[in-house]
Design a protein around this motif. Structure first.
Motif, PDB file in Angstrom:
ATOM      1  N   ASP A 202     -14.735  58.706  -8.242  1.00 20.26           N
ATOM      2  CA  ASP A 202     -15.901  58.262  -9.331  1.00 20.26           C
ATOM      3  C   ASP A 202     -15.894  58.674 -10.813  1.00 20.26           C
ATOM      4  O   ASP A 202     -16.321  59.071 -11.625  1.00 20.26           O
TER       5      ASP A 202
ATOM      6  N   HIS B  11     -19.116  50.506  -7.229  1.00 20.32           N
ATOM      7  CA  HIS B  11     -20.176  50.474  -7.921  1.00 20.32           C
ATOM      8  C   HIS B  11     -20.873  49.179  -8.055  1.00 20.32           C
ATOM      9  O   HIS B  11     -22.137  49.118  -8.243  1.00 20.32           O
ATOM     10  N   ARG B  12     -20.213  48.143  -8.116  1.00 24.80           N
ATOM     11  CA  ARG B  12     -20.971  46.827  -8.342  1.00 24.80           C
ATOM     12  C   ARG B  12     -21.583  46.304  -7.172  1.00 24.80           C
ATOM     13  O   ARG B  12     -22.338  45.355  -7.429  1.00 24.80           O
TER      14      ARG B  12
ATOM     15  N   ASP C   8     -27.109  63.093  -6.410  1.00 25.30           N
ATOM     16  CA  ASP C   8     -27.596  61.517  -6.631  1.00 25.30           C
ATOM     17  C   ASP C   8     -28.819  61.243  -5.545  1.00 25.30           C
ATOM     18  O   ASP C   8     -28.993  60.081  -5.543  1.00 25.30           O
TER      19      ASP C   8
ATOM     20  N   SER D 257     -27.078  51.790 -21.491  1.00 24.48           N
ATOM     21  CA  SER D 257     -28.578  51.587 -21.138  1.00 24.48           C
ATOM     22  C   SER D 257     -29.469  51.521 -22.271  1.00 24.48           C
ATOM     23  O   SER D 257     -30.058  50.643 -23.103  1.00 24.48           O
TER      24      SER D 257
ATOM     25  N   ASP E 249     -19.081  51.403 -21.300  1.00 28.21           N
ATOM     26  CA  ASP E 249     -19.873  51.627 -20.055  1.00 28.21           C
ATOM     27  C   ASP E 249     -19.168  51.426 -18.939  1.00 28.21           C
ATOM     28  O   ASP E 249     -18.735  50.085 -18.812  1.00 28.21           O
TER      29      ASP E 249
ATOM     30  N   ASP F 211     -20.798  51.453 -16.018  1.00 25.93           N
ATOM     31  CA  ASP F 211     -21.796  51.079 -14.987  1.00 25.93           C
ATOM     32  C   ASP F 211     -22.148  49.824 -14.860  1.00 25.93           C
ATOM     33  O   ASP F 211     -22.221  49.125 -15.928  1.00 25.93           O
ATOM     34  N   SER F 212     -22.749  49.165 -13.787  1.00 27.11           N
ATOM     35  CA  SER F 212     -23.135  47.898 -13.671  1.00 27.11           C
ATOM     36  C   SER F 212     -24.715  47.837 -13.650  1.00 27.11           C
ATOM     37  O   SER F 212     -25.302  48.779 -13.346  1.00 27.11           O
TER      38      SER F 212
ATOM     39  N   ASN G 196     -32.640  49.180 -13.624  1.00 32.91           N
ATOM     40  CA  ASN G 196     -32.424  49.158 -15.210  1.00 32.91           C
ATOM     41  C   ASN G 196     -33.411  48.173 -15.900  1.00 32.91           C
ATOM     42  O   ASN G 196     -33.469  48.098 -17.064  1.00 32.91           O
TER      43      ASN G 196
ATOM     44  N   ASN H  77     -21.485  44.396 -15.435  1.00 35.96           N
ATOM     45  CA  ASN H  77     -21.427  45.680 -16.299  1.00 35.96           C
ATOM     46  C   ASN H  77     -22.135  45.518 -17.423  1.00 35.96           C
ATOM     47  O   ASN H  77     -22.270  44.619 -17.903  1.00 35.96           O
ATOM     48  N   LYS H  78     -22.726  46.710 -17.673  1.00 33.61           N
ATOM     49  CA  LYS H  78     -23.326  46.601 -18.891  1.00 33.61           C
ATOM     50  C   LYS H  78     -22.758  46.642 -20.327  1.00 33.61           C
ATOM     51  O   LYS H  78     -23.222  45.893 -21.147  1.00 33.61           O
TER      52      LYS H  78
END
Length: 600
Positions: free
Chosen positions: A37, A124-125, A159, A360, A382, A384-385, A390, A404-405
């Protein structure tokens, strides 16, 4: 489950340590990489950079791998261990033989009727697409089909994984929760009795149970229900940079694009843009139609209207847009900034390079900066996706799910100004990328979630003399650290003591929570945020945030950044724009005025 997943199964023989068909090697690498991760669990990466999760328990177990298409890359995995290898169960090692036997006796189940599921990992995606729930149902359904009377396993809690399992009918075993260094979080033992059902996923688990015999015999994909159908996912989630065409030099490439069939929409308002350009240059003149037409001819200087300026091709939307040349485009686009930000200041701001970490909350900052012309170059980081949750605060649409952000934000900036210079870091800010990210920056907006990143950003910014601004998304708190003016200033105003980014890596979960509280100054946070700390992973899946607070944060960071970059008053410190205090009866500036009544 919404998306159609293709799940393949493989049963490894317990007495064969060979890597049959390479499947075990594949799943070990997949598991270790996802569990690592991006550094959250360093134990899953070896010194040579390879990802490692070798477990003897893999032999004798069922392995389930999920893909979006039969020949697509693996996106998720789960393991189901049978009583054949019960002496190797992770839950047995976690509890010890005596406590493990006590748990089984309390459930009234024998060792030979107990299965263990473990190693549920999802890329993640794919996490926001329901794959985790689908794979969990596959393993539980397989256990039901194989005659399990009890399922047991370890679950992380950081989480809310344990809450996720509870939705399938699992329950935590009392007094088994403890911190595990390898997973860098608290872990708890959970059990599930097939006879008690499968919670809110009862129907899905039953469907997977009935499908398992076919999987076991064919070790291929789970067949979809007769009424199900699969639509290909054709979204481009990677493109983020437009292609710019100057027809004086790129006419053949432009013609090739037009004939490719990729252009979905053409937007050509260049004539109206020229009208605005002429009027903005001389606002004191009230131009008539004939004079405007004459000025346009003069501006074009013999260049055909279609060839004037720049054509921007946005591959993610299929749009081809005609805009003015860069300097003229920006002169018109920022024309109404004047009166607050004059032309010399506008030019100065457009020469600056801004870094934004965490997109974000940081997305609002990036978009506001681009709209105001604060920065002509951006670096966005970033890992994260974008997920459905969100959408309560990040300015994007459902067509951005899974993107992806940093990619989303770059697209938005280029759609505001195709002439911008943008770089993205889709792995986030890591030890390997932080040097490249900081190269050439004039200011950093930090909106990370992790203590390590927050401190690492400030350590590097202080060393380079770069100011850092941050919005806390609580009580309108703006944080400013002028390392450009105060090179020895303590990080986060000294609130965290002498903690370093390196030292954060060895902190326990509770110590990290305490560190975050110190960062935000626990005595000044809102009652709502204070109450949320104890509810994370219980009734709350993550920090509570609202779009209004995020939008305010974009405005606050933009104001601070503009002042800092232009040399205006912007000291280090913390500043609150708290709506709970500002929008009250006592703060009403009209409270002392009598109401004015109209005629009856």
């Amino acid at each position: 489950m919404g998306a159609q997943w293709h799940v393949s199964a493989f049963h490894a023989r317990a007495d064969d340590r060979a890597d049959e068909d390479g499947v075990i090697a594949l799943v070990r690498e997949l598991r270790a990489r996802v569990l690592f991760d991006r550094g959250r669990r360093p134990a899953f990466r070896a010194d040579d950079g390879t990802h490692v999760d070798d477990q003897v328990l893999d032999h004798g177990a069922w392995h389930f791998i999920a893909r979006r298409s039969p020949d697509g890359p693996p996106l998720g995995y789960i393991r189901l261990s049978t009583p054949e290898t019960g002496e190797l169960f992770q839950s047995l090692a976690f509890l010890g033989a005596e406590r493990y036997a006590h748990v089984l006796r309390a459930e009234g189940v024998a060792v030979q009727d107990t299965f263990e599921h473990s190693r549920l990992v999802v890329e993640h995606r794919a996490r926001k697409l329901g794959l985790g729930a689908h794979l969990n149902a596959v393993a539980i359904g397989a256990a039901h089909a194989l005659g399990a009377k009890l399922m047991i396993g370890t679950s992380g809690t950081k989480d809310g994984q344990h809450v996720f399992h509870e939705r399938f009918g699992f329950r935590a075993v009392n007094s088994t929760r403890r911190y595990v260094d390898r997973y860098t979080e608290d872990v708890v033992i959970m059990v599930h009795r097939p006879a008690d059902g499968a919670g809110e996923y009862l129907d899905l688990v039953a469907e997977m149970r009935d499908a398992f015999p076919g999987i076991a015999s064919a070790t291929t994909e789970i067949a979809p229900a007769p009424e199900a159908f699969t639509l290909p996912d054709t979204a481009d989630r990677s493109a983020w940079r437009p292609t710019l065409f100057d027809l004086a030099h790129d006419r053949s490439a432009f013609a090739a694009l037009l004939s490719s069939g990729r252009v979905r929409e053409v937007h050509d308002t260049i004539d109206a843009q020229l009208d605005e350009l002429i009027r903005s240059r001389e606002p004191s003149i009230s131009f008539g139609d004939e004079e405007i037409a004459a000025r346009k001819v003069e501006q074009l200087a013999g260049v055909p209207l279609q060839a004037y300026g720049t054509w921007a091709w946005y591959p993610w939307s299929g749009r081809l847009v005609h805009v003015l040349p860069r300097e003229e485009f920006r002169l018109v686009r920022t024309d109404r900034n004047r009166g607050k930000v004059e032309r010399p200041a506008q030019r100065s701001l457009l020469e600056r390079r801004v870094g934004i970490v965490g997109l974000s909350v940081g997305n609002a900052s990036a978009v506001t900066f681009a709209l105001e012309g604060i920065g002509g170059a951006f670096k966005l980081a970033d890992f994260d996706s974008f997920g459905l949750s969100n959408l309560n605060r990040l300015r994007a649409g459902v067509h951005h799910l899974g993107v992806n952000k940093a990619v989303i934000t770059a697209r938005q900036l280029f759609e505001i100004d195709p002439h911008l210079d943008v770089e993205i870091f889709t792995e986030g800010l890591t030890e390997a990328t932080i040097g490249e990210f900081f190269a050439g920056l004039d200011l950093v907006v930090e909106e990370c979630d992790t203590p390590y990143a927050k401190i690492a950003v400030r350590e590097r910014a202080r060393a380079l003399g770069i100011p850092v601004v941050m919005d806390c998304n609580d009580r309108g708190m703006l944080d400013v650290e002028r390392f450009d003016l105060e090179p020895d200033r303590p990080l986060l105003h000294g609130l965290i003591g002498d903690v370093t980014a390196e030292s954060v890596k060895s902190l326990t979960q509770q110590e990290k929570v305490d560190l975050i509280l110190a960062m935000v100054d626990a005595g000044r946070i809102s009652p709502e945020l204070r109450a949320s700390f104890d509810e994370l992973g219980k009734t709350l899946s993550s920090w509570p945030q609202l779009a209004s607070g995020v939008a305010l944060g974009g405005a606050l960071t933009a104001e601070a950044a503009r002042r800092a970059l232009l040399g205006a008053d912007c000291p280090s410190g913390r500043f609150y724009v708290d709506f709970a205090e500002l929008i009250t009866a006592s703060a009403n500036s009209l409270a002392d005025r009598s109401p004015v009544c109209g005629p009856s």
